[in-house]
Design a protein around this motif. Structure first.
Motif, PDB file in Angstrom:
ATOM      1  N   ARG A  46       0.889  -1.210   0.007  1.00  0.00           N
ATOM      2  CA  ARG A  46       0.116  -0.028   0.022  1.00  0.00           C
ATOM      3  C   ARG A  46       0.829   1.384   0.013  1.00  0.00           C
ATOM      4  NH1 ARG A  46      -5.162   1.293   0.985  1.00  0.00           N
ATOM      5  NH2 ARG A  46      -5.785  -0.611   1.375  1.00  0.00           N
ATOM      6  N   ASP A  77      -0.261   3.540  -3.225  1.00  0.00           N
ATOM      7  CA  ASP A  77      -0.797   5.080  -2.633  1.00  0.00           C
ATOM      8  C   ASP A  77      -0.073   6.103  -3.214  1.00  0.00           C
ATOM      9  OD1 ASP A  77      -2.946   3.481  -1.684  1.00  0.00           O
ATOM     10  OD2 ASP A  77      -2.460   3.953   0.442  1.00  0.00           O
ATOM     11  N   ALA A  96      -5.693  -4.745  -6.487  1.00  0.00           N
ATOM     12  CA  ALA A  96      -6.901  -4.227  -6.040  1.00  0.00           C
ATOM     13  C   ALA A  96      -6.637  -2.826  -5.508  1.00  0.00           C
ATOM     14  CB  ALA A  96      -7.361  -5.229  -4.746  1.00  0.00           C
ATOM     15  N   LEU A  97      -5.420  -2.583  -5.014  1.00  0.00           N
ATOM     16  CA  LEU A  97      -5.237  -1.101  -4.559  1.00  0.00           C
ATOM     17  C   LEU A  97      -5.000  -0.293  -5.710  1.00  0.00           C
ATOM     18  CD1 LEU A  97      -2.272  -1.785  -2.052  1.00  0.00           C
ATOM     19  CD2 LEU A  97      -4.501  -1.369  -1.547  1.00  0.00           C
ATOM     20  N   ASP A 118      -8.812   0.425  -6.993  1.00  0.00           N
ATOM     21  CA  ASP A 118      -9.455   1.279  -6.076  1.00  0.00           C
ATOM     22  C   ASP A 118      -9.051   2.903  -6.229  1.00  0.00           C
ATOM     23  OD1 ASP A 118     -10.500  -0.765  -4.768  1.00  0.00           O
ATOM     24  OD2 ASP A 118      -8.933  -0.727  -2.872  1.00  0.00           O
ATOM     25  N   ALA A 119      -7.781   3.083  -6.854  1.00  0.00           N
ATOM     26  CA  ALA A 119      -7.520   4.350  -7.241  1.00  0.00           C
ATOM     27  C   ALA A 119      -7.792   4.289  -8.751  1.00  0.00           C
ATOM     28  CB  ALA A 119      -5.895   4.530  -7.203  1.00  0.00           C
TER      29      ALA A 119
END
Length: 431
Positions: free
Chosen positions: A369, A373, A398-399, A402-403
């Protein structure tokens, strides 16, 4: 009469060993799990079974019993899968007690084509569970020549361990027990020729065997205090290009892997979205293999920064990338490098970040993450993710998802035949 001293209050009697460990069970094997083991159930409990194949009925011995799952080793196959074959490594076969089986070829009892199907299932399951992505059309691709050799003879790097008595060999699976062996079937021919399998070592802890494509094979012995001879530079060839690196520095293990990944990364990049003047990145760049792949496709004026935490690797990367005037190599931990990239950028730099192509080749644990991120805050035009662990990749995907970054293409390669490992190359872009 003997006098018994009562135990002190702060002492507790030693816990009794788990009576389940050592129990033998008959199990119906139903599926494959990440990590090279198969799945069965006993009275509703999940049991991870080694040396089995889905569809088989086996007799297995429990080696670990936790509340959520058990582990077991196959002792005997009662009903065999049609995909079972004689193990490619005699020292890892069912003929041996599980504690005496060499580790490192955990799929060697499975036909190669079915190995790839099981790996495909693991990748598809991970992406569905963690990233909500359907990978139904994915195929795990074989490298040229591997089917002809039954997936043997491909390892250009082998580490042997040394036992207290000087015996050399691989560890047993999930163990630090050294297993003496007479053969190394996965090793390239040059490795097999120099392997000191009958040698007794004195103060050694491990023996590394390296067979670079650009020179002779060599042996590096590390002693128990961690010392070894001064690092020796070697040369690896990929197509017409040469890469210098430390003999024990990171390099792809399969003798055709570096070329395969070079071509796959070049293929994955969307040329219409590539800007050679952008702030292009090669993260976890090693000695510059994938940065060079980008530069070779898009020309000498390509700007790209390779970031690697190992200073010796960065020094080699700077040398290996000297053909490109816009290339540079930085020594830094990737999570530190990406932190604040977007926040501290000027307006011009933010524009170059948004136009960037980022190549990401993290270790087996994934980028995580903290890196994802910060990376998505810069808003790169596209990300090429090279992954050696499907579950870690799925979590990172998945991260990214999400973005707003979705997987546009995904290829899988069988860079590690007769093991459970698989390599992925993914192209992600903003929705």
């Amino acid at each position: 009469m003997p006098v018994r001293t009562p135990p002190r209050r702060h002492q507790r009697p030693a816990a009794a060993p788990n009576p389940t460990v050592g129990t033998e069970l008959e199990l119906e094997v139903t599926g494959v799990a990440h990590g090279g083991v198969m799945v069965a159930r006993h009275e509703g409990r999940v049991v991870f079974v080694s040396d089995a194949i889905p569809g088989e009925r086996v007799r297995a011995r429990v080696t670990e019993a936790k509340k959520s799952f058990w582990r077991a080793d196959t002792l005997e196959v009662l009903e065999a899968s049609p995909h079972r074959q004689p193990h490619v490594w005699a020292e890892a076969s069912l003929d041996r007690d599980p504690e005496g089986r060499a580790g490192g070829a955990e799929f060697g009892h499975i036909e190669l084509a079915h190995q790839r199907e099981l790996k495909r299932q693991v990748v598809a399951d991970a992406l569905a569970r963690f990233a909500r992505v359907d990978a139904g059309g994915l195929e795990v691709q074989a490298l040229d020549g591997d089917d002809d050799s039954s997936g043997t003879g491909w390892r250009t790097r082998v580490r042997l361990q040394v036992a207290a008595d000087g015996t050399v060999g691989p560890y047993a699976a999930r163990s630090h027990t050294v297993i003496p062996v007479r053969s190394l079937p996965l090793a390239a021919e040059a490795i097999a020729e120099i392997a000191p399998l009958a040698t007794r070592f004195g103060d050694a802890a491990s023996v590394d065997l390296v067979a670079p494509s650009g020179g002779r094979a060599l042996t590096v012995v590390t002693t128990r205090d961690g010392s070894r001879p001064p690092a020796e530079a070697i040369t690896e060839r990929v197509g017409d290009r040469e890469f210098a690196l430390d003999a024990l520095g990171f390099w792809q293990v399969h003798l055709r892997a570096a070329q395969t990944l070079t071509t796959a990364v070049q293929r994955a990049i969307d040329a219409d979205a590539f800007d050679p003047r952008a702030a292009n990145l090669d993260l976890y760049g090693g000695v510059g293999l994938l940065a060079a792949a980008v530069g070779d496709r898009f020309g000498q004026a390509t700007r790209i920064t390779s970031v690697e935490s190992s200073e010796p690797a960065t020094d080699f990367a700077a040398r290996n990338l000297s053909d490109w005037v816009g290339a540079r190599a930085l020594t830094a931990r990737v999570e530190h490098f990406v932190k604040g990239l977007a926040e501290n950028a000027t307006a011009l730099e933010r524009g170059r970040q948004r136009a960037a192509t980022v190549v990401l080749d993290p270790p087996r644990s994934g980028a995580g993450r903290a890196v994802v991120d910060e990376l998505v805050r810069t808003g790169p035009a596209q990300v090429i993710y090279v992954a050696c662990d499907p579950v870690a990749f799925a979590r990172d995907a998945a991260l990214f998802g999400d973005a707003g970054y979705g997987i546009r293409s995904l290829e899988a390669f069988d860079l590690f035949p007769n093991t459970h490992h698989v390599e992925l190359v993914a192209h992600l872009t903003r929705d």
